[in-house]
Motif scaffolding. Sequence first.
Motif, mmCIF file in Angstrom:
data_model
loop_
_atom_site.group_PDB
_atom_site.id
_atom_site.type_symbol
_atom_site.label_atom_id
_atom_site.label_comp_id
_atom_site.label_asym_id
_atom_site.label_seq_id
_atom_site.Cartn_x
_atom_site.Cartn_y
_atom_site.Cartn_z
ATOM 1 N N ILE A 256 25.609 -3.548 -41.772
ATOM 2 C CA ILE A 256 26.947 -3.359 -42.321
ATOM 3 C C ILE A 256 27.291 -4.491 -43.286
ATOM 4 C CG2 ILE A 256 29.403 -3.274 -41.737
ATOM 5 C CD1 ILE A 256 28.027 -0.827 -40.770
ATOM 6 N N GLU A 260 28.134 -4.246 -47.308
ATOM 7 C CA GLU A 260 29.366 -4.743 -47.930
ATOM 8 C C GLU A 260 29.047 -5.619 -49.134
ATOM 9 O OE1 GLU A 260 32.482 -3.941 -47.553
ATOM 10 O OE2 GLU A 260 31.863 -2.489 -46.032
ATOM 11 N N LEU A 282 29.643 2.137 -32.965
ATOM 12 C CA LEU A 282 30.834 2.563 -33.688
ATOM 13 C C LEU A 282 30.763 2.203 -35.157
ATOM 14 C CD1 LEU A 282 33.887 1.793 -31.385
ATOM 15 C CD2 LEU A 282 32.940 4.001 -32.038
ATOM 16 N N LEU A 283 30.270 0.981 -35.414
ATOM 17 C CA LEU A 283 30.260 0.489 -36.785
ATOM 18 C C LEU A 283 29.588 1.466 -37.742
ATOM 19 C CD1 LEU A 283 29.486 -3.317 -36.451
ATOM 20 C CD2 LEU A 283 31.644 -2.210 -37.051
ATOM 21 N N TYR A 286 31.615 4.644 -38.467
ATOM 22 C CA TYR A 286 32.870 4.538 -39.201
ATOM 23 C C TYR A 286 32.791 3.675 -40.453
ATOM 24 C CZ TYR A 286 34.934 6.940 -35.286
ATOM 25 O OH TYR A 286 35.234 7.881 -34.343
ATOM 26 N N SER A 287 31.581 3.259 -40.812
ATOM 27 C CA SER A 287 31.454 2.452 -42.022
ATOM 28 C C SER A 287 31.507 3.361 -43.239
ATOM 29 C CB SER A 287 30.131 1.693 -41.993
ATOM 30 O OG SER A 287 29.055 2.608 -42.004
ATOM 31 N N GLN B 231 39.425 14.736 -36.829
ATOM 32 C CA GLN B 231 40.470 13.802 -37.224
ATOM 33 C C GLN B 231 40.670 13.767 -38.740
ATOM 34 O OE1 GLN B 231 38.617 10.493 -35.430
ATOM 35 N NE2 GLN B 231 39.620 10.767 -33.450
ATOM 36 N N ILE B 253 40.224 2.929 -34.027
ATOM 37 C CA ILE B 253 39.531 4.033 -34.668
ATOM 38 C C ILE B 253 40.444 4.843 -35.569
ATOM 39 C CG2 ILE B 253 38.388 6.227 -34.220
ATOM 40 C CD1 ILE B 253 36.958 5.027 -31.957
ATOM 41 N N ILE B 256 41.108 2.999 -38.729
ATOM 42 C CA ILE B 256 39.962 3.013 -39.642
ATOM 43 C C ILE B 256 39.851 4.370 -40.328
ATOM 44 C CG2 ILE B 256 37.449 2.862 -39.751
ATOM 45 C CD1 ILE B 256 38.623 0.192 -39.175
ATOM 46 N N GLN B 257 40.004 5.409 -39.541
ATOM 47 C CA GLN B 257 39.921 6.765 -40.072
ATOM 48 C C GLN B 257 40.977 6.984 -41.144
ATOM 49 O OE1 GLN B 257 37.487 8.728 -39.048
ATOM 50 N NE2 GLN B 257 37.829 9.448 -36.970
ATOM 51 N N LEU B 282 35.133 -4.676 -33.140
ATOM 52 C CA LEU B 282 34.182 -4.856 -34.231
ATOM 53 C C LEU B 282 34.625 -4.122 -35.489
ATOM 54 C CD1 LEU B 282 30.611 -4.590 -32.706
ATOM 55 C CD2 LEU B 282 31.751 -6.594 -33.639
ATOM 56 N N LEU B 283 35.127 -2.893 -35.283
ATOM 57 C CA LEU B 283 35.474 -2.059 -36.423
ATOM 58 C C LEU B 283 36.408 -2.765 -37.383
ATOM 59 C CD1 LEU B 283 35.994 1.510 -34.916
ATOM 60 C CD2 LEU B 283 34.112 0.670 -36.313
ATOM 61 N N SER B 287 35.351 -3.600 -41.244
ATOM 62 C CA SER B 287 35.759 -2.504 -42.121
ATOM 63 C C SER B 287 36.057 -3.063 -43.506
ATOM 64 C CB SER B 287 37.007 -1.831 -41.551
ATOM 65 O OG SER B 287 38.085 -2.749 -41.524
#
Lengths: 342, 342
Positions: A256, A260, A282-283, A286-287, B231, B253, B256-257, B282-283, B287
């Motif tokens: 990740i 970036e 998760l990363l 949702y990245s 979502q 989440i 982020i979404q 972490l997200l 992000s």
Amino acid sequence: MKQKITLKHIARELEVSISTVSKALKNSEEISADTKEKVQAFAKLYNYKPNNIAVSLKNKRTKNIGVVIPDIVHHFFTTVFRGIEKYANEQGYNVIICVSDESFDKEVINMEMLNNGSIDGFIMSLSAETQQKDDITHLKQVVEQGIPLVLFDRVTDDLDCDKVILNDKEIAYQATIKLLDEGRKRIALATTESYFNVSEKRAEGYKQALKEHNIEVDDNLILVLPYDDIQEKMIHKFFDEVEVDAILSVNEIFAIQCMEVAKKRGLKIPEDISFIGFTDGLLSRYSNPTLTVVAQHGVQMGEIAAKMLIDRVESEISGDEDETYRTETVQATIIDRESTKN
Amino acid sequence: MKQKITLKHIARELEVSISTVSKALKNSEEISADTKEKVQAFAKLYNYKPNNIAVSLKNKRTKNIGVVIPDIVHHFFTTVFRGIEKYANEQGYNVIICVSDESFDKEVINMEMLNNGSIDGFIMSLSAETQQKDDITHLKQVVEQGIPLVLFDRVTDDLDCDKVILNDKEIAYQATIKLLDEGRKRIALATTESYFNVSEKRAEGYKQALKEHNIEVDDNLILVLPYDDIQEKMIHKFFDEVEVDAILSVNEIFAIQCMEVAKKRGLKIPEDISFIGFTDGLLSRYSNPTLTVVAQHGVQMGEIAAKMLIDRVESEISGDEDETYRTETVQATIIDRESTKN
DNA sequence: TATTAACACGAAACCGTTTTCGTGATACGC
DNA sequence: GCGTATCACGAAAACGGTTTCGTGTTAATA
């Protein structure tokens, strides 16, 4: 405050002996239908549950399994643990967990804490420090005492016991091949500082793939990152120094981070550069772009480890021990997302 | 295979009684210096460790604490657990963990499994289903039996016991104020489907802040999202229907979404729209842009819960029981990152 | 009617500790 | 030399179950 009821209470109340009560509750043939019914009804009424500790002491088994892992706030270990817990609970086992925090001393202390009758066996993954020191006397001691032990993921070749591992080398090989198939020529490897055996195996797979495609392994393309906050600088420096069109990372975070930096440098993903990371957490989901990853199937790994351990525990009891230790390999899979072509 | 050594073995070997050995190892005044030395030396040599199970049975305490949480693959619970484990281990306690998987039945089964002598007390956070059903007879039963119980985060007002909670309402209030101070006028709330009490409290804080700024609460600005994969569509629809310049989300989440959808729609963050989420996982750290969050300080929460429980357990033993239950509140803090101005 | 088998249950040992209480031996005072 | 206090240790109960073996009662058999 209602006190817990014991066999003795029931016996006194029903004017029978403790043995009779015990047998009646176990539906023993020895006891008449009449008394069985009476006892069972009474037990149900007062919600009698046998005291686990007493049963454990008598039977010399606790139905607890000890799990010692380096870290719990880490997606992979968390999923493995989930698998262990799931299978164990299904089999009526509890899970006692201790976190070694990547420290050798804590690992030893935790194991000693648990290994005084509290558990029937261990499932563990070695701490970083233990791997570095390469000191596994505490594990050997456990095995010598006849306590079943299953190692997963971070294992050691120096110990004879059951193990569950990932096909790290092959999947890294496949991931690299996938990048090569995309037409990538300058594939980098982002890896950890202190070489874990898993990182090492992944590096092996990476190198093998390159060699088979007649690409020389360029050490400058191997980016070793610390677990600090200076990663970004280092990655920028890396991009400054070498030309790269794909990065395979041994974990999610490094991938990740690299993405970036690449984005900031104006690179298009996956047009200009592709990314694959290990760990389907998760990363990666949702990245932006979402990251193509090697799924380690932690839950499955945990279930297998738990099954191996419990099988071992129960076979020790029934007496039909199998002296040969097994190593099971979980097949990782690649999940295609947006950070790679096709 | 070396068998574990017991008091009996030592006694036989040294030709003294079991009682003498036991006392000698405890440095009792009753025993002469000579024999004490002999026994202790022998015990050390053979690495004697008392059998926990036997000690537990005798002392009626296990030095185990039971933790029942809805989910382990969830950053917040994971950090709380870390805190529990840390404090407990320092105090010589082990942690037995069971996951309810948000299911009422599993919660009940797990508690029954543990509550047969295996543990000295419970730390738990209610499953979603338990909160929906609002059935806490299993908890009441535990309390009635005199088993110490500490609830954290997802608590209930219907039960008298120790609790650790977050100042959910106030911090949501503050987060909303923060957005208002940035000049935001159309602040949305992204929240969960089934109203947890924590979500509810956060909503209260959100609403209060708006009211105090004479902004009418617009139900159209409250976006209720499921835990599915649909979502993104819903968020797009949301953006289609209402005008929004800030979103406060009850978790990471959703935030982020929403950010991703906003970016896709060409909105600049934080110029056009700001985001704040709950949970410092972490997200939010990785992000793009990084997410401003409400840090729940899970580790601290876990430590407090563990301390409350162990204090309660030990006070029960020493006899100086304090009948009044306490509720401790952990102060959440806002961590400023790139998704908000200033 | 005497013998025996089946039945239904209880006594007691055991798991490995802790802890209370009792006791034989020594030393002390008178 | 006798009574008593001190010392150092052992016997035994207890925690709450499981399990082996023995036993009194009844019913079936010869």
